[in-house]
Each structure stands twice: as structure tokens, then as C-alpha cells.
Design a protein around this motif. Structure first.
Motif, PDB file in Angstrom:
ATOM      1  N   ILE A 105       0.844  -1.198   0.000  1.00  0.00           N
ATOM      2  CA  ILE A 105       0.000   0.000   0.000  1.00  0.00           C
ATOM      3  C   ILE A 105       0.876   1.243   0.000  1.00  0.00           C
ATOM      4  N   TYR A 106       0.649   2.106  -1.001  1.00  0.00           N
ATOM      5  CA  TYR A 106       1.303   3.406  -1.036  1.00  0.00           C
ATOM      6  C   TYR A 106       0.341   4.420  -0.439  1.00  0.00           C
ATOM      7  N   ALA A 107       0.816   5.123   0.607  1.00  0.00           N
ATOM      8  CA  ALA A 107      -0.061   6.080   1.288  1.00  0.00           C
ATOM      9  C   ALA A 107       0.679   7.383   1.531  1.00  0.00           C
ATOM     10  N   ASP A 108       0.964   8.108   0.463  1.00  0.00           N
ATOM     11  CA  ASP A 108       1.600   9.422   0.514  1.00  0.00           C
ATOM     12  C   ASP A 108       3.022   9.360   1.064  1.00  0.00           C
ATOM     13  N   PHE A 167      -4.177 -20.707  -1.532  1.00  0.00           N
ATOM     14  CA  PHE A 167      -4.861 -19.838  -2.487  1.00  0.00           C
ATOM     15  C   PHE A 167      -4.828 -20.497  -3.860  1.00  0.00           C
ATOM     16  N   PRO A 168      -5.736 -20.110  -4.753  1.00  0.00           N
ATOM     17  CA  PRO A 168      -5.663 -20.629  -6.130  1.00  0.00           C
ATOM     18  C   PRO A 168      -4.384 -20.164  -6.819  1.00  0.00           C
ATOM     19  N   ASN A 169      -3.959 -20.927  -7.815  1.00  0.00           N
ATOM     20  CA  ASN A 169      -2.678 -20.666  -8.487  1.00  0.00           C
ATOM     21  C   ASN A 169      -2.595 -19.273  -9.100  1.00  0.00           C
ATOM     22  N   TYR A 170      -3.710 -18.760  -9.642  1.00  0.00           N
ATOM     23  CA  TYR A 170      -3.643 -17.459 -10.315  1.00  0.00           C
ATOM     24  C   TYR A 170      -3.327 -16.330  -9.334  1.00  0.00           C
ATOM     25  N   LEU A 171      -3.590 -16.554  -8.055  1.00  0.00           N
ATOM     26  CA  LEU A 171      -3.191 -15.593  -7.032  1.00  0.00           C
ATOM     27  C   LEU A 171      -1.782 -15.882  -6.534  1.00  0.00           C
ATOM     28  N   LYS A 172      -1.500 -17.158  -6.263  1.00  0.00           N
ATOM     29  CA  LYS A 172      -0.202 -17.528  -5.700  1.00  0.00           C
ATOM     30  C   LYS A 172       0.968 -17.181  -6.611  1.00  0.00           C
ATOM     31  N   GLN A 173       0.748 -17.175  -7.922  1.00  0.00           N
ATOM     32  CA  GLN A 173       1.864 -16.918  -8.829  1.00  0.00           C
ATOM     33  C   GLN A 173       2.444 -15.513  -8.651  1.00  0.00           C
ATOM     34  N   ASN A 174       1.706 -14.650  -7.949  1.00  0.00           N
ATOM     35  CA  ASN A 174       2.200 -13.301  -7.696  1.00  0.00           C
ATOM     36  C   ASN A 174       2.631 -13.074  -6.248  1.00  0.00           C
ATOM     37  N   PHE A 175       2.796 -14.163  -5.510  1.00  0.00           N
ATOM     38  CA  PHE A 175       3.277 -14.046  -4.130  1.00  0.00           C
ATOM     39  C   PHE A 175       4.797 -14.201  -4.101  1.00  0.00           C
ATOM     40  N   GLU A 176       5.443 -13.532  -5.036  1.00  0.00           N
ATOM     41  CA  GLU A 176       6.892 -13.603  -5.188  1.00  0.00           C
ATOM     42  C   GLU A 176       7.527 -12.256  -4.847  1.00  0.00           C
ATOM     43  N   GLU A 177       8.783 -12.284  -4.440  1.00  0.00           N
ATOM     44  CA  GLU A 177       9.507 -11.051  -4.118  1.00  0.00           C
ATOM     45  C   GLU A 177       9.499 -10.073  -5.294  1.00  0.00           C
ATOM     46  N   LYS A 178       9.611 -10.594  -6.513  1.00  0.00           N
ATOM     47  CA  LYS A 178       9.679  -9.727  -7.693  1.00  0.00           C
ATOM     48  C   LYS A 178       8.385  -8.956  -7.937  1.00  0.00           C
ATOM     49  N   GLN A 179       7.311  -9.297  -7.192  1.00  0.00           N
ATOM     50  CA  GLN A 179       6.045  -8.581  -7.363  1.00  0.00           C
ATOM     51  C   GLN A 179       5.884  -7.410  -6.404  1.00  0.00           C
ATOM     52  N   ILE A 180       6.837  -7.206  -5.502  1.00  0.00           N
ATOM     53  CA  ILE A 180       6.703  -6.104  -4.543  1.00  0.00           C
ATOM     54  C   ILE A 180       6.632  -4.765  -5.264  1.00  0.00           C
ATOM     55  N   MET A 181       7.595  -4.498  -6.161  1.00  0.00           N
ATOM     56  CA  MET A 181       7.612  -3.195  -6.837  1.00  0.00           C
ATOM     57  C   MET A 181       6.402  -2.987  -7.751  1.00  0.00           C
ATOM     58  N   PRO A 182       6.022  -3.967  -8.585  1.00  0.00           N
ATOM     59  CA  PRO A 182       4.808  -3.779  -9.382  1.00  0.00           C
ATOM     60  C   PRO A 182       3.567  -3.512  -8.529  1.00  0.00           C
ATOM     61  N   ASP A 183       3.471  -4.162  -7.364  1.00  0.00           N
ATOM     62  CA  ASP A 183       2.320  -3.926  -6.487  1.00  0.00           C
ATOM     63  C   ASP A 183       2.345  -2.514  -5.917  1.00  0.00           C
ATOM     64  N   VAL A 184       3.539  -2.018  -5.576  1.00  0.00           N
ATOM     65  CA  VAL A 184       3.648  -0.647  -5.064  1.00  0.00           C
ATOM     66  C   VAL A 184       3.257   0.355  -6.145  1.00  0.00           C
ATOM     67  N   VAL A 185       3.711   0.120  -7.383  1.00  0.00           N
ATOM     68  CA  VAL A 185       3.352   1.027  -8.479  1.00  0.00           C
ATOM     69  C   VAL A 185       1.843   1.011  -8.708  1.00  0.00           C
ATOM     70  N   SER A 186       1.231  -0.156  -8.631  1.00  0.00           N
ATOM     71  CA  SER A 186      -0.229  -0.232  -8.787  1.00  0.00           C
ATOM     72  C   SER A 186      -0.918   0.645  -7.756  1.00  0.00           C
ATOM     73  N   SER A 187      -0.486   0.549  -6.494  1.00  0.00           N
ATOM     74  CA  SER A 187      -1.098   1.348  -5.443  1.00  0.00           C
ATOM     75  C   SER A 187      -0.832   2.835  -5.670  1.00  0.00           C
ATOM     76  N   PHE A 188       0.377   3.179  -6.083  1.00  0.00           N
ATOM     77  CA  PHE A 188       0.736   4.577  -6.344  1.00  0.00           C
ATOM     78  C   PHE A 188      -0.120   5.173  -7.463  1.00  0.00           C
ATOM     79  N   THR A 189      -0.240   4.461  -8.574  1.00  0.00           N
ATOM     80  CA  THR A 189      -0.964   5.016  -9.723  1.00  0.00           C
ATOM     81  C   THR A 189      -2.471   5.040  -9.490  1.00  0.00           C
ATOM     82  N   TYR A 190      -3.016   4.078  -8.767  1.00  0.00           N
ATOM     83  CA  TYR A 190      -4.442   4.126  -8.451  1.00  0.00           C
ATOM     84  C   TYR A 190      -4.774   5.369  -7.638  1.00  0.00           C
ATOM     85  N   ARG A 191      -3.865   5.749  -6.737  1.00  0.00           N
ATOM     86  CA  ARG A 191      -4.086   6.957  -5.931  1.00  0.00           C
ATOM     87  C   ARG A 191      -3.992   8.221  -6.778  1.00  0.00           C
ATOM     88  N   ASN A 192      -3.259   8.153  -7.874  1.00  0.00           N
ATOM     89  CA  ASN A 192      -3.015   9.339  -8.684  1.00  0.00           C
ATOM     90  C   ASN A 192      -3.805   9.376  -9.992  1.00  0.00           C
TER      91      ASN A 192
END
Length: 318
Positions: A134-137, A157-182
Motif C-alpha cells: 500500500i502506497y499512502a503518501d 490460495f488458487p494458483n492465479y493468485l499464488k503466482q504473484n506471491f513472489e519477491e519480484k512482485q513487490i515493486m509492481p504492487d507498489v506502483v499499482s497502489s501509487f498510480t491508483y491513488r493518482n
């Protein structure tokens, strides 16, 4: 003539590389030093008698109305102690991730100069996959229990969710939260507007995470990206022929936009398709728009979907 075309293409290629390196050199010069606080460690290593001190230090993690017994129980609960142990095994050294944050927010500062440099706080949450990062200012909160690797024993969890429970998904998830806020929410809820809204978030990752693959940006496997590329024209024709683009049927969101094991064309191809193919096509529309219009990333996030679609000149690759 062939030699001339080859030489021209070569010049364009090197010019593109030079331009990219120029941007990246400017990004590298931006001073950013991300601070990380390991609240996950602080919480599970705090003695019960020192809980009050921890609550004063991190009041936003202790909402009013919860008795201290709730927190003390979690501190001592065997299953949560085991989760904490597994998180520490994986992230005993958080420096590589911190460096990734530094690079990300150098890019954020380049495209959004007024953005504050946030503090990163790591937590162990409640296995809520809808709130992994979660990006919160001024804060970025990362729930590390959801980045232990897709094969981890904790994940039911189902595979389609688990496939993104990887370290490499931290930054993409942060960007998603950042851009949704903006990104302003527009009232139009038809399918193509939703596709383009999602496409904006994905295009932001093109600029903010330039070293990441398309698969990592959207949370697909390489095979799923390949499927979308090979079926782009077919999917677009399907949306057109079924007159779905301007439909505001809420079922289309679950069929083509929301995370799912597969997209629902109600055809044989469903078994091979990934979920969120509408978001993927929205990404291609936004890419086409940005290629054909002189618009900055902050401006893109504010342009309404109708204008983007009309000016994109989007044509699916055959």
C-alpha cells in the motif's frame, strides 16, 4: 534500397537506445535514500510489557477499539510466530529490496517531481491478498507474509493468485497502489473505459519499472503474455462483434478485468486464456496512445478514457 532501409532502422534503434540511456542517466542522478522500518520484527520481538511503547511509536497499526489482548495473542500465537520465522528466513537481509525501492522512487521523482520520498514499513498482516503493498503518501506498507514464494506451504490460495506471491512482485504492487491513488476515477463504467483505466496503471510500470518484463508488470507467466500477444486480434474482434466495448454490464468486469484463473469468452479458448485480458488490451491501447501523442505520464493519468481511445489509433497486431 534494402541496405538503405536496414541502415535507417539501425539508426532509429541506436537513437532509441541513446534516448533511453539519457533518461536513465538523469534518473540515476536523482538523490533518493529510502528508509525502511521493520515493524514486523519490532512487533514480534517486543516484550508484552513494552507493548505500550510500540503503540506510541506506530499508532496507525493499532486502531482504537481493539483491546491489548488482541495484539498480545497475535504476538504469542504459534502459527503467527511461525509466519514471522518464515518471513525472517526470506527477508533477514532486506537491503536488495531497499535498493529496488531506491530505483523505483528515483523514477517516480523523475516523472512526478513533487512526490514525497516515502518511508517503507514492513509488516506481517492477515494474509489479505488485496492489500499486499500500500502506497499512502509518505508511507509504503509491505505485507511480507504475502511475498514468500508461490510454492510456500502457508498458501492455500488458487494458483492465479499464488503466482504473484513472489519477491519480484513487490515493486509492481507498489506502483499499482501509487498510480491508483493518482488516477482520477471517471464516471463512465463501460468496458473500454475500464480497460483503459487498467491500461494506464500498466503503462506507468513501463516507465517506472523499465527493467521489468511485461509478465512481471501485469502478474502473468511468460506463457500467458505469449497467449495474449498471439490472440490480440482475435480478442479485439470478439469485443467488437459482441458490441461489448461500450456496454456497462457489470459482469464484463469479472469476465475480463478482475483477477481470475481465466477470462470468460465462453469458448474453448477460456481454458488457455489468463484472467484480466481486458486490462492487457487496455495496456496496448494506452501504449498506442502514448506513441501517437505528446503527453507526459502525469497528464496521461488525468486524460479521460474516451479521448485516449479516440486518439490512440489502436490496431491489434495480427
Amino acid at each position: 534500397m534494402k541496405l538503405y532501409r536496414f541502415t535507417l532502422l539501425l539508426c532509429v534503434f541506436f537513437l532509441s537506445c541513446e534516448q533511453k540511456s539519457k533518461v536513465e542517466k538523469e534518473v540515476e542522478e536523482i538523490p533518493v535514500d529510502i528508509k525502511v522500518e521493520r515493524f514486523d520484527k519490532a512487533f514480534f520481538e517486543t516484550k508484552p510489557e513494552d507493548l505500550g511503547k510500540l503503540k506510541k511509536q506506530y499508532p496507525y497499526f493499532f486502531p482504537a477499539g481493539n483491546n491489548d489482548a488482541v495484539w498480545l495473542q497475535k504476538m504469542q500465537e504459534p502459527i503467527w510466530r511461525e509466519v514471522y520465522s518464515e518471513v525472517q528466513k526470506k527477508y533477514s537481509n532486506f537491503e536488495p529490496v531497499r535498493q529496488e525501492f531506491n530505483s523505483l522512487f528515483q523514477h517516480v521523482k523523475y516523472y512526478f517531481p513533487k512526490t514525497k520520498t516515502p518511508k517503507v514499513i514492513t509488516v506481517i498482516g492477515e494474509m489479505d491478498y488485496t492489500a499486499k503493498a500500500i502506497y499512502a503518501d509518505s508511507l509504503v506498507i509491505v505485507a511480507l507474509e504475502l511475498y514468500l514464494g508461490k510454492e510456500h506451504k502457508f498458501y492455500e490460495f488458487p494458483n492465479y493468485l499464488k503466482q504473484n506471491f513472489e519477491e519480484k512482485q513487490i515493486m509492481p504492487d507498489v506502483v499499482s497502489s501509487f498510480t491508483y491513488r493518482n488516477t482520477p476515477a471517471f464516471p463512465d463504467r463501460n468496458l473500454v473505459s475500464q480497460m483503459i483505466f487498467e491500461g494506464k496503471q500498466l503503462y506507468a510500470k513501463d516507465l517506472l519499472l523499465p527493467e521489468y518484463t511485461d509478465a512481471d508488470k501485469i502478474g502473468y507467466t511468460p506463457e500467458q503474455i505469449k497467449w495474449c500477444e498471439e490472440n490480440e486480434a482475435y480478442m479485439w474482434r470478439y469485443f467488437m462483434e459482441k458490441e461489448m466495448l461500450y456496454s456497462d454490464d457489470p459482469k464484463l468486469t469479472t469476465r475480463f478485468i478482475a483477477p481470475a484463473p481465466f477470462s470468460k469468452f465462453y469458448l474453448e479458448i477460456d481454458n488457455d486464456s489468463p484472467g484480466r485480458v481486458g486490462a492487457w488490451i487496455g495496456w496496448q491501447i494506452v501504449r498506442s496512445y502514448m506513441k501517437n501523442n505528446n503527453v507526459t505520464l502525469p497528464e496521461l493519468l488525468k486524460v479521460n478514457s474516451k479521448e485516449i481511445f479516440e486518439k490512440s489509433k489502436y490496431k491489434p497486431k495480427k
